[in-house]
Design a protein around this motif. Structure first.
Motif, PDB file in Angstrom:
ATOM      1  N   TYR A  17     -42.935  74.527  -7.082  1.00  0.00           N
ATOM      2  CA  TYR A  17     -42.917  73.329  -7.921  1.00  0.00           C
ATOM      3  C   TYR A  17     -44.116  72.441  -7.611  1.00  0.00           C
ATOM      4  CZ  TYR A  17     -38.022  74.740  -8.466  1.00  0.00           C
ATOM      5  OH  TYR A  17     -36.873  75.443  -8.717  1.00  0.00           O
ATOM      6  N   GLY A  18     -45.207  72.617  -8.330  1.00  0.00           N
ATOM      7  CA  GLY A  18     -46.399  71.828  -8.051  1.00  0.00           C
ATOM      8  C   GLY A  18     -46.448  70.513  -8.802  1.00  0.00           C
ATOM      9  N   ALA A  19     -45.728  70.444  -9.924  1.00  0.00           N
ATOM     10  CA  ALA A  19     -45.807  69.240 -10.763  1.00  0.00           C
ATOM     11  C   ALA A  19     -44.492  68.997 -11.471  1.00  0.00           C
ATOM     12  CB  ALA A  19     -46.922  69.392 -11.794  1.00  0.00           C
ATOM     13  N   THR A  20     -44.066  67.746 -11.473  1.00  0.00           N
ATOM     14  CA  THR A  20     -42.901  67.329 -12.245  1.00  0.00           C
ATOM     15  C   THR A  20     -43.352  66.212 -13.171  1.00  0.00           C
ATOM     16  OG1 THR A  20     -41.604  67.685 -10.232  1.00  0.00           O
ATOM     17  CG2 THR A  20     -40.482  66.644 -12.089  1.00  0.00           C
ATOM     18  N   ALA A  21     -43.192  66.428 -14.471  1.00  0.00           N
ATOM     19  CA  ALA A  21     -43.516  65.386 -15.446  1.00  0.00           C
ATOM     20  C   ALA A  21     -42.208  64.818 -15.976  1.00  0.00           C
ATOM     21  CB  ALA A  21     -44.348  65.944 -16.592  1.00  0.00           C
ATOM     22  N   ILE A  22     -42.128  63.498 -15.991  1.00  0.00           N
ATOM     23  CA  ILE A  22     -40.872  62.823 -16.324  1.00  0.00           C
ATOM     24  C   ILE A  22     -41.144  61.726 -17.343  1.00  0.00           C
ATOM     25  CG2 ILE A  22     -38.990  61.403 -15.387  1.00  0.00           C
ATOM     26  CD1 ILE A  22     -39.878  62.705 -12.586  1.00  0.00           C
ATOM     27  N   ARG A  77     -49.718  70.698 -13.436  1.00  0.00           N
ATOM     28  CA  ARG A  77     -49.442  69.503 -14.218  1.00  0.00           C
ATOM     29  C   ARG A  77     -49.640  69.712 -15.723  1.00  0.00           C
ATOM     30  NH1 ARG A  77     -54.495  69.432 -12.703  1.00  0.00           N
ATOM     31  NH2 ARG A  77     -56.152  68.206 -13.678  1.00  0.00           N
ATOM     32  N   ALA A  93     -46.462  71.011 -17.147  1.00  0.00           N
ATOM     33  CA  ALA A  93     -45.393  70.015 -16.997  1.00  0.00           C
ATOM     34  C   ALA A  93     -45.562  68.894 -18.021  1.00  0.00           C
ATOM     35  CB  ALA A  93     -45.384  69.446 -15.582  1.00  0.00           C
ATOM     36  N   ILE A 141     -43.953  59.562 -15.704  1.00  0.00           N
ATOM     37  CA  ILE A 141     -44.096  59.801 -14.269  1.00  0.00           C
ATOM     38  C   ILE A 141     -44.620  61.207 -14.029  1.00  0.00           C
ATOM     39  CG2 ILE A 141     -42.815  59.966 -12.086  1.00  0.00           C
ATOM     40  CD1 ILE A 141     -40.645  58.162 -13.640  1.00  0.00           C
ATOM     41  N   ILE A 168     -45.170  63.690 -10.687  1.00  0.00           N
ATOM     42  CA  ILE A 168     -45.055  63.902  -9.252  1.00  0.00           C
ATOM     43  C   ILE A 168     -45.752  65.218  -8.928  1.00  0.00           C
ATOM     44  CG2 ILE A 168     -43.462  64.315  -7.331  1.00  0.00           C
ATOM     45  CD1 ILE A 168     -41.384  62.646  -8.947  1.00  0.00           C
TER      46      ILE A 168
END
Lengths: 146, 77, 146, 77
Positions: free
Chosen positions: A31-36, A107, A110, C36, C38
């Motif tokens: 899990y390199g990137a979480t976009a929220i 990213r 994501a 966001i 991360i």
């Protein structure tokens, strides 16, 4: 992957923490990137003060549409996981309305997956907003552009 | 042979009810369902239509047991 | 607005909750969208297993560059607030590396501001990654595309 | 008249030190700083340069008290 309609208020950061703690262990380290994106109810719209909002949906079709959107996102980008929560029912200003979280190795995927799902929610999934204003309730006729 | 019809949001408010039931004949389209139920009310511009929980266009044929829905542009998220 | 370099591990969701609880009260009701991103350390890169990572920066210049990037984001889009935290020092796989959160009235500005800041972090802010691999340490030579 | 020079990351490792101090003369550029310090080592391609904590190009003149930095492409985030 989890897709949910919520009839009661929810805390996006609490939901994220809970979901994150249950992410697939076999993908740990990937899990390199979480976009929220968190959407929250504003207290003004189209020039009027808005004191409350009701989110209507089409039971059955809305869930089905969201499910397909998420499948489509997985087909378009190399995603690792998706969490999508959307409120229905009565909201007050500052209440969280929608949470879309997309996990990927990088990213670009994501961000793209998160944006795509937000646009699907906004433009195609069967939801309708009715706002309470000083002049009475009114249906929102159009969304802001993505 | 019958179909269930549903209306949502501002369209439901305008029509004054949430749904209908309609006996249909072979070859009836989504547009035909509306025209049969609301002969004096043109379908409002931009109305969206669905058959059995999927978006459908006005030319789609309906069949016995189908659920047909009419609703305004969506405004979620 | 807050911009920070962190020498020790941090929890993005905890930081977000803390920052969110201190958001400008006078803007309550205006926060329609929070975007966001991360970034988390992956355990593999360019075909090798990566057991650890060191993030070097240029003290003074890095802070200055980030500050300017955030000012530039505020100039380009109607943003309400920004939280940016970037790790420096030694990281292990799954450690959070960067958090960028952007609050705005609408999702388009929030997404655009968040993406812009991520690209600034990745492509222009003076940070360098050194990975620990089975063959010894190596400097990362290029980033993944945004 | 002197400037401080800093090297970062892989460039520092390659050069074997983190910085230098150089007495400079009027009209010296960033490129000139490098050439004076490393007459036998061409500046590696893609090296980035900064003067006083801001990106600068190789033609920028340096002045007494400046901090000049050389570093490889950045890889943060």
């Amino acid at each position: 992957m989890n897709i949910e309609l919520r009839a009661a208020p929810f805390e996006p950061l609490v939901e994220l923490a809970r979901y994150q703690s249950g992410l697939d262990e076999s993908q740990s380290g990937q899990y390199g990137a979480t976009a929220i994106l968190i959407g929250t109810m504003r207290d003004a719209n189209d020039g009027a003060t808005v004191s409350g909002l009701t989110l209507e949906h089409y039971p059955g079709m809305t869930e089905r549409y969201l499910q397909r959107s998420v499948v489509s996102a997985f087909q378009q980008w190399p995603l690792l996981d998706v969490l999508l929560i959307h409120r229905v029912g009565a909201l007050q200003p500052n209440d969280p309305m929608v949470l879309v979280a997309v996990w990927a190795a990088h990213r670009a995927a994501a961000f793209a997956g998160c944006r795509f799902l937000m646009e699907e929610l906004k433009s195609n999934a069967p939801f309708w907003k009715r706002e309470d204003t000083a002049a009475g309730p009114r249906w929102v006729e159009h969304n802001t552009p993505g | 042979m019958a179909v269930q019809i549903k209306y949502f949001a501002s369209l439901r408010d305008r029509l004054g009810r949430a749904g209908d039931r309609l006996e249909v004949v072979d070859g009836l389209t989504v547009a035909g369902v509306w025209a049969t139920l609301w002969p004096d009310t043109p379908l409002p511009p931009n109305t969206l239509t669905a058959v059995n929980l999927d978006y459908a266009d006005l030319a789609q044929l309906v069949a016995d047991g189908d659920e047909v829905a009419f609703f305004p542009p969506v405004t979620g998220g």
